[in-house]
Scaffold this motif. Sequence first.
Motif, short mmCIF file in Angstrom:
data_model
loop_
_atom_site.label_atom_id
_atom_site.label_comp_id
_atom_site.label_asym_id
_atom_site.label_seq_id
_atom_site.Cartn_x
_atom_site.Cartn_y
_atom_site.Cartn_z
N LEU A 161 9.08 18.56 28.50
CA LEU A 161 9.40 17.17 28.18
C LEU A 161 9.08 16.99 26.71
O LEU A 161 7.98 17.31 26.26
N ILE A 162 10.05 16.50 25.94
CA ILE A 162 9.82 16.29 24.51
C ILE A 162 10.24 14.88 24.12
O ILE A 162 11.04 14.24 24.81
N GLN A 176 2.84 4.81 17.68
CA GLN A 176 3.75 4.15 16.76
C GLN A 176 5.11 3.85 17.38
O GLN A 176 5.97 3.21 16.76
N LEU A 177 5.32 4.28 18.64
CA LEU A 177 6.54 3.93 19.34
C LEU A 177 6.54 2.48 19.79
O LEU A 177 7.59 1.94 20.17
N ALA A 178 5.38 1.84 19.76
CA ALA A 178 5.28 0.43 20.16
C ALA A 178 6.25 -0.43 19.36
O ALA A 178 6.30 -0.36 18.13
N GLY A 179 7.04 -1.23 20.08
CA GLY A 179 8.01 -2.11 19.44
C GLY A 179 9.28 -1.42 18.96
O GLY A 179 10.15 -2.07 18.39
N LYS A 180 9.40 -0.11 19.17
CA LYS A 180 10.57 0.63 18.71
C LYS A 180 11.64 0.71 19.79
O LYS A 180 11.42 0.37 20.96
N ARG A 181 12.81 1.20 19.39
CA ARG A 181 13.92 1.41 20.33
C ARG A 181 13.81 2.83 20.88
O ARG A 181 14.16 3.79 20.20
N VAL A 182 13.31 2.95 22.10
CA VAL A 182 13.05 4.26 22.69
C VAL A 182 14.00 4.49 23.87
O VAL A 182 14.03 3.69 24.81
N ALA A 183 14.75 5.58 23.81
CA ALA A 183 15.71 5.89 24.87
C ALA A 183 15.07 6.69 25.98
O ALA A 183 14.40 7.70 25.72
N HIS A 184 15.25 6.23 27.21
CA HIS A 184 15.03 7.04 28.40
C HIS A 184 16.41 7.36 28.95
O HIS A 184 17.41 6.77 28.52
N VAL A 185 16.50 8.30 29.87
CA VAL A 185 17.81 8.74 30.34
C VAL A 185 18.35 7.84 31.45
O VAL A 185 19.37 7.17 31.30
N ASN A 190 13.64 12.72 35.76
CA ASN A 190 12.23 13.10 35.70
C ASN A 190 11.76 13.17 34.25
O ASN A 190 10.94 12.37 33.80
N SER A 191 12.30 14.12 33.48
CA SER A 191 11.88 14.26 32.08
C SER A 191 12.34 13.08 31.24
O SER A 191 11.74 12.77 30.21
N GLY A 192 13.42 12.41 31.68
CA GLY A 192 13.97 11.31 30.92
C GLY A 192 13.48 9.94 31.33
O GLY A 192 13.95 8.93 30.79
N ASN A 193 12.52 9.86 32.28
CA ASN A 193 11.98 8.55 32.64
C ASN A 193 10.68 8.61 33.45
O ASN A 193 9.67 8.04 33.06
N LEU A 194 10.71 9.31 34.59
CA LEU A 194 9.54 9.29 35.47
C LEU A 194 8.32 9.93 34.83
O LEU A 194 7.21 9.38 34.88
N ALA A 195 8.52 11.11 34.22
CA ALA A 195 7.40 11.78 33.55
C ALA A 195 6.88 10.98 32.36
O ALA A 195 5.66 10.82 32.21
N PRO A 196 7.75 10.44 31.49
CA PRO A 196 7.24 9.61 30.40
C PRO A 196 6.42 8.42 30.89
O PRO A 196 5.39 8.08 30.30
N ARG A 197 6.86 7.78 31.96
CA ARG A 197 6.11 6.64 32.48
C ARG A 197 4.73 7.06 32.98
O ARG A 197 3.75 6.31 32.87
N ALA A 198 4.65 8.28 33.52
CA ALA A 198 3.37 8.76 34.04
C ALA A 198 2.46 9.30 32.94
O ALA A 198 1.24 9.15 33.02
N LEU A 199 3.04 9.89 31.88
CA LEU A 199 2.25 10.61 30.89
C LEU A 199 2.00 9.85 29.59
O LEU A 199 0.98 10.07 28.94
N ALA A 202 -1.43 7.87 28.57
CA ALA A 202 -2.56 8.66 28.08
C ALA A 202 -2.40 9.00 26.60
O ALA A 202 -3.39 9.36 25.94
N GLU A 203 -1.17 8.86 26.08
CA GLU A 203 -0.91 9.13 24.67
C GLU A 203 -0.97 7.86 23.83
O GLU A 203 -0.70 7.88 22.63
N GLY A 204 -1.29 6.74 24.49
CA GLY A 204 -1.47 5.50 23.74
C GLY A 204 -0.28 4.58 23.69
O GLY A 204 -0.24 3.64 22.90
N VAL A 205 0.73 4.81 24.54
CA VAL A 205 1.89 3.94 24.56
C VAL A 205 2.41 3.83 25.99
O VAL A 205 2.52 4.83 26.70
N VAL A 206 2.69 2.60 26.44
CA VAL A 206 3.10 2.36 27.81
C VAL A 206 4.55 1.86 27.83
O VAL A 206 4.86 0.80 27.28
N PRO A 207 5.46 2.65 28.45
CA PRO A 207 6.86 2.22 28.54
C PRO A 207 6.99 0.86 29.23
O PRO A 207 6.29 0.56 30.19
N ASP A 208 7.92 0.06 28.74
CA ASP A 208 8.21 -1.28 29.25
C ASP A 208 7.05 -2.26 29.06
O ASP A 208 7.10 -3.37 29.57
N LYS A 209 6.02 -1.83 28.34
CA LYS A 209 4.95 -2.74 27.92
C LYS A 209 4.85 -2.74 26.40
O LYS A 209 4.96 -3.78 25.75
#
Length: 275
Positions: A161-162, A176-185, A190-199, A202-209
Amino acid sequence: MIKMPPPSTSSRTGGIIPALFLAVAAMTFAVSAGAQDCTSRGNLDTIYCDANGDLTADLPKDPKRWKNPASLLLSYSPQEDPATYEKMWAPYVDHMRACTKRNVRFLQVHSSAATIEALRSGRIQFSLLSAGDTPFAVNVAGAVPIANHGTLKGGITAYHLIVVVKSDSAIKTMPQLAGKRVAHVSASSNSGNLAPRALFPAEGVVPDKDYKVLYSGKHDNSIAGVVNGDYDAAAVADDVLTHETIHRGAAPMATALKLLYTRAYVEGLAASCEA
């Protein structure tokens, strides 16, 4: 320029995210267990039963309800160009034709939902499914995972997952992704949405928040969207980027992007069987 992570042949462990699954509807199996007297089905649809508690649909108790089709159809749950994958899987189709002594053909489908519906209706007998689609196929279409994609020498194949951004992007860290335009698939990727939401938390950014998730529909759409400036970043599978830059001749994409994040190994293809 992106420096891609090395490929992996790791076995599945707790730290590995399951990726693509191969759902196979075995030729002697029925489309549904159809158990009126079912006492245990878990999350399976009401037309299926799970009396043995293995979380997948059981065969009908009456062998007369089993199916043994003369022809078998294989599909791929698409994220990219279906025609590309039909060519890629042609050797496997030939192999299945030789092994089963039956007419095996590849059927192009244009959405994950269409694939799962085709499995449920019995129109196709086996299909390659993404990890995100597999639980839906198991619960809704009676699919039963039976195998994992890999090589005889290397074992189970895997990808990462990258998160990619433009090479000249000012984004240096995940927060620094906060407030940015971030594409999920897509919602089921999985790699394009479910895994990012789960992981990502812990990296300091929460999708859809911290950022609003923008679904692109396909991995290659996400990649092209970052290159073209439609998105500031995208979460994708690294093997799709490799496919885009090498097999489809889009090498400039690699020089236009840089890697912001990579996570462990994501297992390649697994296989499953419909009850």
